[in-house]
Write a protein that holds these residues in place. Sequence first.
Motif, PDB file in Angstrom:
ATOM      1  N   MET A  74     -13.527  28.264 -24.939  1.00  0.00           N
ATOM      2  CA  MET A  74     -13.262  27.104 -25.794  1.00  0.00           C
ATOM      3  C   MET A  74     -11.872  26.534 -25.535  1.00  0.00           C
ATOM      4  SD  MET A  74     -15.577  25.766 -27.699  1.00  0.00           S
ATOM      5  CE  MET A  74     -14.578  24.904 -28.916  1.00  0.00           C
ATOM      6  N   ASP A  75     -10.901  27.418 -25.286  1.00  0.00           N
ATOM      7  CA  ASP A  75      -9.560  26.948 -24.916  1.00  0.00           C
ATOM      8  C   ASP A  75      -9.635  26.091 -23.656  1.00  0.00           C
ATOM      9  OD1 ASP A  75      -8.592  28.406 -27.026  1.00  0.00           O
ATOM     10  OD2 ASP A  75      -7.778  30.034 -25.804  1.00  0.00           O
ATOM     11  N   ALA A  76     -10.352  26.597 -22.654  1.00  0.00           N
ATOM     12  CA  ALA A  76     -10.447  25.888 -21.376  1.00  0.00           C
ATOM     13  C   ALA A  76     -11.103  24.525 -21.547  1.00  0.00           C
ATOM     14  CB  ALA A  76     -11.221  26.731 -20.368  1.00  0.00           C
ATOM     15  N   LEU A  77     -12.209  24.486 -22.305  1.00  0.00           N
ATOM     16  CA  LEU A  77     -12.922  23.229 -22.501  1.00  0.00           C
ATOM     17  C   LEU A  77     -12.067  22.236 -23.280  1.00  0.00           C
ATOM     18  CD1 LEU A  77     -15.423  21.492 -22.240  1.00  0.00           C
ATOM     19  CD2 LEU A  77     -16.379  22.631 -24.264  1.00  0.00           C
ATOM     20  N   SER A  78     -11.388  22.710 -24.309  1.00  0.00           N
ATOM     21  CA  SER A  78     -10.539  21.821 -25.103  1.00  0.00           C
ATOM     22  C   SER A  78      -9.384  21.277 -24.271  1.00  0.00           C
ATOM     23  CB  SER A  78     -10.005  22.569 -26.326  1.00  0.00           C
ATOM     24  OG  SER A  78     -11.062  23.012 -27.155  1.00  0.00           O
ATOM     25  N   LEU A  79      -8.757  22.150 -23.484  1.00  0.00           N
ATOM     26  CA  LEU A  79      -7.629  21.726 -22.660  1.00  0.00           C
ATOM     27  C   LEU A  79      -8.033  20.719 -21.593  1.00  0.00           C
ATOM     28  CD1 LEU A  79      -5.913  25.212 -22.266  1.00  0.00           C
ATOM     29  CD2 LEU A  79      -4.879  23.201 -23.355  1.00  0.00           C
ATOM     30  N   VAL A  80      -9.170  20.957 -20.929  1.00  0.00           N
ATOM     31  CA  VAL A  80      -9.579  20.031 -19.872  1.00  0.00           C
ATOM     32  C   VAL A  80     -10.022  18.700 -20.461  1.00  0.00           C
ATOM     33  CG1 VAL A  80     -12.037  20.683 -19.705  1.00  0.00           C
ATOM     34  CG2 VAL A  80     -10.818  19.878 -17.685  1.00  0.00           C
ATOM     35  N   THR A  81     -10.607  18.725 -21.677  1.00  0.00           N
ATOM     36  CA  THR A  81     -11.016  17.480 -22.319  1.00  0.00           C
ATOM     37  C   THR A  81      -9.811  16.646 -22.724  1.00  0.00           C
ATOM     38  OG1 THR A  81     -13.051  18.503 -23.169  1.00  0.00           O
ATOM     39  CG2 THR A  81     -12.304  16.498 -24.262  1.00  0.00           C
ATOM     40  N   VAL A  82      -8.844  17.282 -23.392  1.00  0.00           N
ATOM     41  CA  VAL A  82      -7.627  16.571 -23.810  1.00  0.00           C
ATOM     42  C   VAL A  82      -6.814  16.161 -22.589  1.00  0.00           C
ATOM     43  CG1 VAL A  82      -5.474  16.751 -25.115  1.00  0.00           C
ATOM     44  CG2 VAL A  82      -7.571  17.787 -26.021  1.00  0.00           C
ATOM     45  N   GLY A  83      -6.710  17.056 -21.609  1.00  0.00           N
ATOM     46  CA  GLY A  83      -5.942  16.749 -20.407  1.00  0.00           C
ATOM     47  C   GLY A  83      -6.523  15.610 -19.599  1.00  0.00           C
ATOM     48  N   SER A  84      -7.848  15.550 -19.516  1.00  0.00           N
ATOM     49  CA  SER A  84      -8.494  14.470 -18.766  1.00  0.00           C
ATOM     50  C   SER A  84      -8.252  13.121 -19.424  1.00  0.00           C
ATOM     51  CB  SER A  84     -10.000  14.739 -18.652  1.00  0.00           C
ATOM     52  OG  SER A  84     -10.256  15.881 -17.886  1.00  0.00           O
ATOM     53  N   LEU A 121     -18.574  20.815 -15.727  1.00  0.00           N
ATOM     54  CA  LEU A 121     -18.880  19.410 -15.497  1.00  0.00           C
ATOM     55  C   LEU A 121     -17.627  18.597 -15.167  1.00  0.00           C
ATOM     56  CD1 LEU A 121     -21.457  18.808 -18.376  1.00  0.00           C
ATOM     57  CD2 LEU A 121     -21.946  19.020 -15.934  1.00  0.00           C
ATOM     58  N   TYR A 122     -16.460  19.132 -15.490  1.00  0.00           N
ATOM     59  CA  TYR A 122     -15.203  18.444 -15.199  1.00  0.00           C
ATOM     60  C   TYR A 122     -14.746  18.771 -13.780  1.00  0.00           C
ATOM     61  CZ  TYR A 122     -14.534  17.289 -20.160  1.00  0.00           C
ATOM     62  OH  TYR A 122     -14.668  16.777 -21.425  1.00  0.00           O
ATOM     63  N   ASP A 123     -14.349  17.753 -13.040  1.00  0.00           N
ATOM     64  CA  ASP A 123     -13.901  17.948 -11.658  1.00  0.00           C
ATOM     65  C   ASP A 123     -12.729  18.911 -11.566  1.00  0.00           C
ATOM     66  OD1 ASP A 123     -15.827  16.251 -10.715  1.00  0.00           O
ATOM     67  OD2 ASP A 123     -14.507  14.500 -10.605  1.00  0.00           O
ATOM     68  N   GLU A 124     -11.864  18.884 -12.575  1.00  0.00           N
ATOM     69  CA  GLU A 124     -10.670  19.721 -12.530  1.00  0.00           C
ATOM     70  C   GLU A 124     -11.011  21.204 -12.581  1.00  0.00           C
ATOM     71  OE1 GLU A 124      -9.675  15.718 -13.938  1.00  0.00           O
ATOM     72  OE2 GLU A 124     -11.146  17.214 -14.569  1.00  0.00           O
ATOM     73  N   ILE A 125     -12.189  21.540 -13.098  1.00  0.00           N
ATOM     74  CA  ILE A 125     -12.624  22.936 -13.186  1.00  0.00           C
ATOM     75  C   ILE A 125     -13.787  23.206 -12.251  1.00  0.00           C
ATOM     76  CG2 ILE A 125     -13.798  24.592 -14.695  1.00  0.00           C
ATOM     77  CD1 ILE A 125     -12.010  23.748 -16.959  1.00  0.00           C
ATOM     78  N   GLY A 126     -14.786  22.347 -12.284  1.00  0.00           N
ATOM     79  CA  GLY A 126     -15.990  22.567 -11.480  1.00  0.00           C
ATOM     80  C   GLY A 126     -15.795  22.140 -10.044  1.00  0.00           C
ATOM     81  N   GLN A 127     -15.080  22.940  -9.278  1.00  0.00           N
ATOM     82  CA  GLN A 127     -14.795  22.600  -7.881  1.00  0.00           C
ATOM     83  C   GLN A 127     -16.048  22.644  -7.009  1.00  0.00           C
ATOM     84  OE1 GLN A 127     -11.782  21.512  -6.918  1.00  0.00           O
ATOM     85  NE2 GLN A 127     -11.125  21.741  -9.046  1.00  0.00           N
ATOM     86  N   HIS A 128     -17.069  23.357  -7.481  1.00  0.00           N
ATOM     87  CA  HIS A 128     -18.300  23.477  -6.703  1.00  0.00           C
ATOM     88  C   HIS A 128     -19.447  22.865  -7.499  1.00  0.00           C
ATOM     89  CE1 HIS A 128     -16.104  26.100  -4.008  1.00  0.00           C
ATOM     90  NE2 HIS A 128     -15.738  26.831  -5.058  1.00  0.00           N
ATOM     91  N   ALA A 129     -20.298  22.125  -6.820  1.00  0.00           N
ATOM     92  CA  ALA A 129     -21.359  21.385  -7.490  1.00  0.00           C
ATOM     93  C   ALA A 129     -22.345  22.284  -8.223  1.00  0.00           C
ATOM     94  CB  ALA A 129     -22.115  20.525  -6.468  1.00  0.00           C
ATOM     95  N   ASP A 130     -22.466  23.543  -7.784  1.00  0.00           N
ATOM     96  CA  ASP A 130     -23.466  24.409  -8.400  1.00  0.00           C
ATOM     97  C   ASP A 130     -22.914  25.217  -9.568  1.00  0.00           C
ATOM     98  OD1 ASP A 130     -21.824  26.019  -6.949  1.00  0.00           O
ATOM     99  OD2 ASP A 130     -23.404  27.151  -5.940  1.00  0.00           O
ATOM    100  N   GLY A 131     -21.656  24.979  -9.954  1.00  0.00           N
ATOM    101  CA  GLY A 131     -21.072  25.735 -11.050  1.00  0.00           C
ATOM    102  C   GLY A 131     -21.842  25.575 -12.345  1.00  0.00           C
ATOM    103  N   PHE A 132     -22.206  24.339 -12.665  1.00  0.00           N
ATOM    104  CA  PHE A 132     -22.964  24.069 -13.879  1.00  0.00           C
ATOM    105  C   PHE A 132     -24.291  24.811 -13.855  1.00  0.00           C
ATOM    106  CE2 PHE A 132     -26.333  21.459 -15.827  1.00  0.00           C
ATOM    107  CZ  PHE A 132     -25.918  21.467 -17.145  1.00  0.00           C
TER     108      PHE A 132
END
Length: 385
Positions: free
Chosen positions: A65-75, A125-136
């Motif tokens: 949840m920390d990661a998702l919140s940070l990437v959402t606010v950061g984006s 789903l965020y480019d900053e985290i999902g460096q590989h297309a199959d991560g999701f």
Amino acid sequence: MPWLGEELIMPILPAHMLSPAAMRSQLYSEFMDIYLPRTGRLDHFSFFEFIATMPTTEPALLESMDALSLVTVGSLNKDRTLLNLSSRTYGRALRSLAKSLTKPAEALRSDELLATTTVLATCALYDEIGQHADGFFQHVNGCQQLIAARGPQSIKSELSLLLFSNTKHGALCSALIERKAPLMARPDWRAVALTSPLQDSSTLFYDTAIQIPGVLERLDQVIHDPNTTSPRIETTALDVDNLLSECERLENELRNFFADWQLRALLDDGFTPMNNSGVLYSEQPIDDFPTFTSLCSDRTFDTAFLFPSFPVAYLTSLYWMCLYLLRTSAQGLHKLRHEIDETWHPSPDSAVTEDELLVYAINLCKCVPFFCEPISSSTGMIGIL
């Protein structure tokens, strides 16, 4: 001011808030304000609100949840410091999840670990985290494996029901792209969805749509598409006829769902028909979507669809996508059936034209501007695409 052990001053937080718990609470609140749609909610997104406020000490869930919140606010703020931190926090969440999964007996009973896999899928789903297309897809498949190991009888708590509802969405999207029947298409799991106390406009839609990837998988087998790895089978006219019947059944169910949905919307006192015409959407000039037009200069389409809320737009776009896949499948099966027997032709009312398929594709394109507007929040710009 430390952030959960990291050397970071959070620009979105007041300087006097030194408690990690208080900082986390405000960060989650900021995330929900950005990510969740401003009008209308669907069950498979509302679980974020539930887990953001529930008490937990599970490291993997907190870190995800920390990661998702940070990437959402950061984006949103284009803050490289927050984005870098989100990536590192995502890595910690993966390690914590892996550690927890080394205790299978406990992991299978844990709704919190199930929630973790779902949150990590959204992170990917965020480019900053999902460096590989199959991560999701990896996270969605992992979530389904956990659910499968638990069994339908385990879906009882409010959190597990919310997570199951969310997993239906991820499983459908993943399975449509991979063209493989998902776990959720099995009769026992479909029964869970239909008997769940969490019911909304999407319930019957998903019951039909979740069966479509299995049709695509069988189609790849009978047509012998060289671009797929599906095993080859000897195709008979009966094989094709049976699959065509399945396509027609699912298509009829989808069309009946949509017609019934429109009728129920008309009868709903709280629903305001678009343009007073009773339809679920209206076509508006592209300049009525200022966020989209500020991001995209292309004017291939000078109009786009306006919806009364994000859930309506979301389900409508999925409806058109599923119809497109079913009708292109029918088109391929018609050609194959004719190859087997040159005297066979589809009936006029079942024949698939390129013009029909183009309408579905254009309709999907005209949904995109709405998903970019503030009314759809980050769910529209990230999750839906």
